[in-house]
Design an enzyme around this catalytic site. Structure first.
Site, PDB file in Angstrom:
ATOM      1  N   ARG A 254       0.854  -1.184   0.000  1.00  0.00           N
ATOM      2  CA  ARG A 254       0.000   0.000   0.000  1.00  0.00           C
ATOM      3  C   ARG A 254       0.891   1.235   0.000  1.00  0.00           C
ATOM      4  O   ARG A 254       1.881   1.301   0.749  1.00  0.00           O
ATOM      5  CB  ARG A 254      -0.911   0.024   1.243  1.00  0.00           C
ATOM      6  CG  ARG A 254      -2.102  -0.915   1.182  1.00  0.00           C
ATOM      7  CD  ARG A 254      -3.109  -0.515   0.106  1.00  0.00           C
ATOM      8  NE  ARG A 254      -4.274  -1.386   0.057  1.00  0.00           N
ATOM      9  CZ  ARG A 254      -4.390  -2.461  -0.741  1.00  0.00           C
ATOM     10  NH1 ARG A 254      -3.393  -2.794  -1.554  1.00  0.00           N
ATOM     11  NH2 ARG A 254      -5.487  -3.188  -0.739  1.00  0.00           N
TER      12      ARG A 254
ATOM     13  N   GLU B 207      -2.764   7.924  -4.617  1.00  0.00           N
ATOM     14  CA  GLU B 207      -3.020   6.974  -5.685  1.00  0.00           C
ATOM     15  C   GLU B 207      -4.373   7.301  -6.280  1.00  0.00           C
ATOM     16  O   GLU B 207      -5.339   7.397  -5.515  1.00  0.00           O
ATOM     17  CB  GLU B 207      -3.011   5.556  -5.103  1.00  0.00           C
ATOM     18  CG  GLU B 207      -2.882   4.505  -6.172  1.00  0.00           C
ATOM     19  CD  GLU B 207      -2.660   3.119  -5.589  1.00  0.00           C
ATOM     20  OE1 GLU B 207      -1.693   2.914  -4.826  1.00  0.00           O
ATOM     21  OE2 GLU B 207      -3.481   2.255  -5.906  1.00  0.00           O
TER      22      GLU B 207
ATOM     23  N   HIS C 250      -0.641   0.091  -9.836  1.00  0.00           N
ATOM     24  CA  HIS C 250      -1.317  -0.857  -8.942  1.00  0.00           C
ATOM     25  C   HIS C 250      -1.856  -2.073  -9.717  1.00  0.00           C
ATOM     26  O   HIS C 250      -3.063  -2.311  -9.755  1.00  0.00           O
ATOM     27  CB  HIS C 250      -2.443  -0.161  -8.161  1.00  0.00           C
ATOM     28  CG  HIS C 250      -2.762  -0.845  -6.861  1.00  0.00           C
ATOM     29  ND1 HIS C 250      -3.256  -0.198  -5.764  1.00  0.00           N
ATOM     30  CD2 HIS C 250      -2.662  -2.147  -6.492  1.00  0.00           C
ATOM     31  CE1 HIS C 250      -3.449  -1.064  -4.768  1.00  0.00           C
ATOM     32  NE2 HIS C 250      -3.097  -2.260  -5.199  1.00  0.00           N
TER      33      HIS C 250
HETATM   34  C1  DGY Z   1      -5.207  -6.186  -2.975  1.00  0.00           C
HETATM   35  O1  DGY Z   1      -5.820  -7.222  -3.277  1.00  0.00           O
HETATM   36  O2  DGY Z   1      -5.230  -5.716  -1.838  1.00  0.00           O
HETATM   37  C2  DGY Z   1      -4.397  -5.534  -4.059  1.00  0.00           C
HETATM   38  O3  DGY Z   1      -3.873  -4.346  -3.712  1.00  0.00           O
HETATM   39  C3  DGY Z   1      -5.170  -5.485  -5.365  1.00  0.00           C
HETATM   40  O4  DGY Z   1      -5.130  -6.772  -5.849  1.00  0.00           O
END
Ligand code: DGY
Length: 329
Positions: free
Chosen positions: A246, A275, A294
């Site tokens: 993240r 983001e 992402h």
């Molecule tokens: C998640 O699943 O948390 C990712 O960031 C997106 O696949």
């Protein structure tokens, strides 16, 4: 906006906040009316609050904030199925207070995300984006001993910050490159130590001894800005940071300084803060910073499995069964 099955108003209503791959909508349509935000763009917040008003279930993405405001607008809601393994976008306390089931999609995206983390690690170490631009710009005139020299990945030390499922899968890939593996985790991972010779270390040691650090922690108030100026300064000047977890785990302003002033050698980011990262971000002017949008779990098979799992969770709850992958709280 698509609404299916309008002739069956007695059926529960599921709001789906984006276009989905595979059979997910068909799975939902067997038991429910389905309202889909039929777009690849984000549902505007005002629209989301209006459309969730009569929904019994919400199938959403990491881009939707499910908080007290949304729950107040959704008096009928029984289940929120997040199509992601991470769930920092959900207010779990508010959901629990209303008795609403929350689910995520663990397991199905582990290997695909680990593939991307390793791809980023290789790409930043061997300067692939710079090399590609160099060729496209017509600057490739000869073979030169000093052209685009990078860092060896094989034999280097990889620090896995957060050795959960995805972190462990990245460590397994690293073993194939003869890397030494350090990791942080809440509890020791004896199978990783046996299988890969991995060693659990404190965060400080991970920072000081890794040539590459790959982040695999959830975003919580405790982990937000874990990579602040102080942490980045403790890394080696030759080290690289890879983030597929993240964005807010890293303080973007501190990272920008670290990359400009040579506190670290480079960063490869699948996730950013903010983001999406604006095209005007100073990070994008740096040759030692690689950013992708992402896409950690973005393979056809994995996104299809994630959507189906989220839909199966909704169906289970609407049919009065326990969901397959509830978020523990
Ligand atoms: C998640 O699943 O948390 C990712 O960031 C997106 O696949």
């Amino acid at each position: 906006m698509r609404v299916h099955d309008t002739e069956m108003p007695q059926r529960p209503l599921v709001l789906v906040t984006r276009r989905l791959p595979g059979e997910a909508l068909a799975l939902l349509e067997r038991v429910a009316r389905v309202r889909v935000w039929d777009s690849d763009e984000e549902m505007p917040r005002r629209e989301l609050l209006a459309q969730v008003a009569d929904a019994d279930a919400l199938l959403c993405l990491l881009t939707e904030r499910v908080d007290a405001e949304l729950l107040a607008a959704a008096p009928r809601l029984r289940v929120v199925a997040n199509m992601a393994v991470g769930y920092d976008n959900l207010d779990l306390a508010a959901l629990a207070a209303r008795g609403i089931v929350a689910t995520n999609t663990p397991g199905v995206l582990t290997e695909t995300t680990a593939d991307l983390a390793f791809a980023l690690l290789l790409a930043i170490a061997r300067r692939l984006p710079e090399g590609e631009r160099f060729v496209r710009e017509g600057r490739w005139t000869t073979w030169a001993p000093l052209l685009l020299l990078g860092r060896d990945v094989h034999g280097a030390t990889l620090g896995i910050d957060g050795a959960g499922r995805i972190g462990a899968a990245v460590a397994r890939r690293a073993r194939g490159f003869g890397m030494t593996i350090l990791y942080t985790a809440r509890a020791p991972r004896p199978e990783l130590e046996r299988e890969l010779g991995a060693r659990q270390v404190a965060f400080d040691e991970l920072l000081a001894h890794s040539d590459f650090i790959s982040l695999h922690l959830p975003l919580t108030p405790e982990t937000r800005h874990r990579y602040d100026a102080a942490a980045l300064r403790r890394m080696r000047p030759t080290a690289y940071l890879v983030n597929t977890a993240r964005g807010p785990l890293v303080d973007s302003a501190a990272l920008d300084t670290a990359l400009r002033e040579g506190w670290i050698a480079g960063a490869a980011l699948d996730v950013t803060d903010p983001e999406p990262l604006p095209a005007t971000s100073p990070l994008l002017t740096l040759p030692n910073c690689l950013v992708v949008p992402h896409i950690g779990s973005a393979s056809v098979a994995t996104r299809t499995r994630m959507a189906s799992l989220a839909a199966e969770n909704v169906v289970a709850v609407l049919e009065g069964r326990p969901p397959l992958t509830p978020i523990p709280h």
